[in-house]
Design a protein around this motif. Sequence first.
Motif, PDB file in Angstrom:
ATOM      1  N   THR A   1     -17.779 -12.990  66.802  1.00 41.67           N
ATOM      2  CA  THR A   1     -16.813 -14.043  66.475  1.00 41.67           C
ATOM      3  C   THR A   1     -15.431 -13.682  66.991  1.00 41.67           C
ATOM      4  O   THR A   1     -14.710 -14.532  67.535  1.00 41.67           O
ATOM      5  CB  THR A   1     -16.767 -14.262  64.952  1.00 41.67           C
TER       6      THR A   1
ATOM      7  N   TRP B   1      -8.896 -17.509  63.592  1.00 42.49           N
ATOM      8  CA  TRP B   1     -10.187 -16.819  63.496  1.00 42.49           C
ATOM      9  C   TRP B   1     -10.036 -15.319  63.709  1.00 42.49           C
ATOM     10  O   TRP B   1     -10.701 -14.520  63.046  1.00 42.49           O
ATOM     11  CB  TRP B   1     -11.158 -17.387  64.538  1.00 42.49           C
TER      12      TRP B   1
ATOM     13  N   VAL C   1     -15.811 -22.198  66.299  1.00 43.95           N
ATOM     14  CA  VAL C   1     -14.636 -21.333  66.417  1.00 43.95           C
ATOM     15  C   VAL C   1     -13.585 -21.976  67.311  1.00 43.95           C
ATOM     16  O   VAL C   1     -12.382 -21.852  67.071  1.00 43.95           O
ATOM     17  CB  VAL C   1     -15.049 -19.950  66.969  1.00 43.95           C
TER      18      VAL C   1
END
Length: 542
Positions: free
Chosen positions: A184, A135, A121
């Motif tokens: 995430t 992201w 990421v």
Amino acid sequence: MSPAIMAKEGGRQRRAGSHHHCLDVRGEAPAALELCGDGLLGGEAEALLPAAEERGPRGCRAELGSILLLLVLYVLQGIPLGLAGSVPLILQSKSASYTDQAFFSFVFWPFSLKLLWAPLVDAVYLRGFGRRKSWLVPTQYVLGLFMIYMSTQVDLLLGDGEGRGPDVVALTVAFFFFEFLAATQDIAVDGWALTMLSRENVGYASTCNSVGQTAGYFLGNVLFLALESASFCNKYLRFQPQPQGIVTLSDFLFFWGAVFLITTTLVALLKKENKELTPTKEETKGITDTYRLLFSIIKMPAVLTFCLLILTAKVGFSAADAVTGLKLVEEGVPKEHLALLAVPMVPLQIILPLIISKYTAGPQPLNTFYKAMPFRLLLGLEFAFLVWWTPKVKHEGGFPVYYYAVVLLSYALHQITLYSMYVAIMAFNAKVSDPLIGGTYMTLLNTVSNLGGNWPSTVALWLVDPLTVKECAGAQEQTCGTTVAAELCTKAGGSCVTTLDGYYVESIICVVLGFGWWFLLGPKFKKLQDEGQSSWKCKRTK
């Protein structure tokens, strides 16, 4: 106690772990960051320092918009966490087995495992769109769309209570996906916080982090369970009783799915990342470097010993932490009342770290961990007594006020021991982390600490049913050893009666194992703080 309450320990550790690595890396000199490659956030932190110096001092009012945006993003992050914490209580009210609860507990693992994909990421992104928005935006869009889709399916998955039980496998997959996306999003927001705010105001990111996620968890867990409960709404919020609460899980998912989509669209269109803070280095090179660094850290004897010990240290608490709340719901305590117990604990949870940190700030923080452990183990036995006592004080109208006072006091004492151990571990991790690679190092130690709490909870839930002994009363030659046998017992006119509850067996076993660890491995764990600084330093090659 309840998953809604006990998930807080893992949640606190996750937040501390992720945010410490941001702030620690940012505070290092560029030369130190160069030694460890891009690390997890090295490239961005490296760009942050000179940029902050060029802009000059800025007050928090000048960046109030960015601070509020961070707060909103962390609130959104807490929503799926809170919803996931409420599902076990809903499943318990629908008589789900503890094997099912154990399977669903894997939902809480992604935040502890996010270190596995965090380097990806950090390193892969669309430069024109923005390193963090690359992201954040797609992740939140997927979260929002998936919430709206799940709002059409969740009632079916939870079962109708008329012969069709909950589809635990599908619920676990769905909420695991929620948690994976939230983890995430957490990586992206933690990283963006470093460049969104100036150097003078970056400390507000920690406040937004703590307040925002706690508020989101409260909305997704405590508020939802209260509004979903027909009895709570009829008693406190309605003039005319209704058979259902004000909202359902389906309604809640649809509403927050829409909020995710609207918020993400506004962020994508209106909020720009700071161009001057975009790193000029080739970030994809940092992925293999970071994984190689993690492997080299964990191979060090001192770190390996710490990991093995912390992975087993919380076994003694697993029955009390993972099963007690579910048992209380099974005995008739309303799930929304258990969730509301978290509210008066908030001031205590704020004050405790401040008090305990005075005792963990010295050279031997693990002494506090060691001293608190036997008290927390004994509280496990007190929780078992509380579960045994619960049906004896229940009356037609529910439970007396003094019962809830005892539960609240038990929870408060538990929080004191829990935070004593938690703050001690955080202090130790900060003390031994190699300052040149502090972000990656401390995140790794915190990740292992989180896993040390996750796997015992899953195992504890899974073992309740096998350890429980039931007999078929009213039907000869029938047993209740399996689900099929229990159905045959019922068809024969009998009923399954519990003669030995596996929770009590497990509680005793856990306390015995916990004291065994405390006597045999505890002194070894304390000795780790006597290791020289060189034992914790990672050998780096230039």
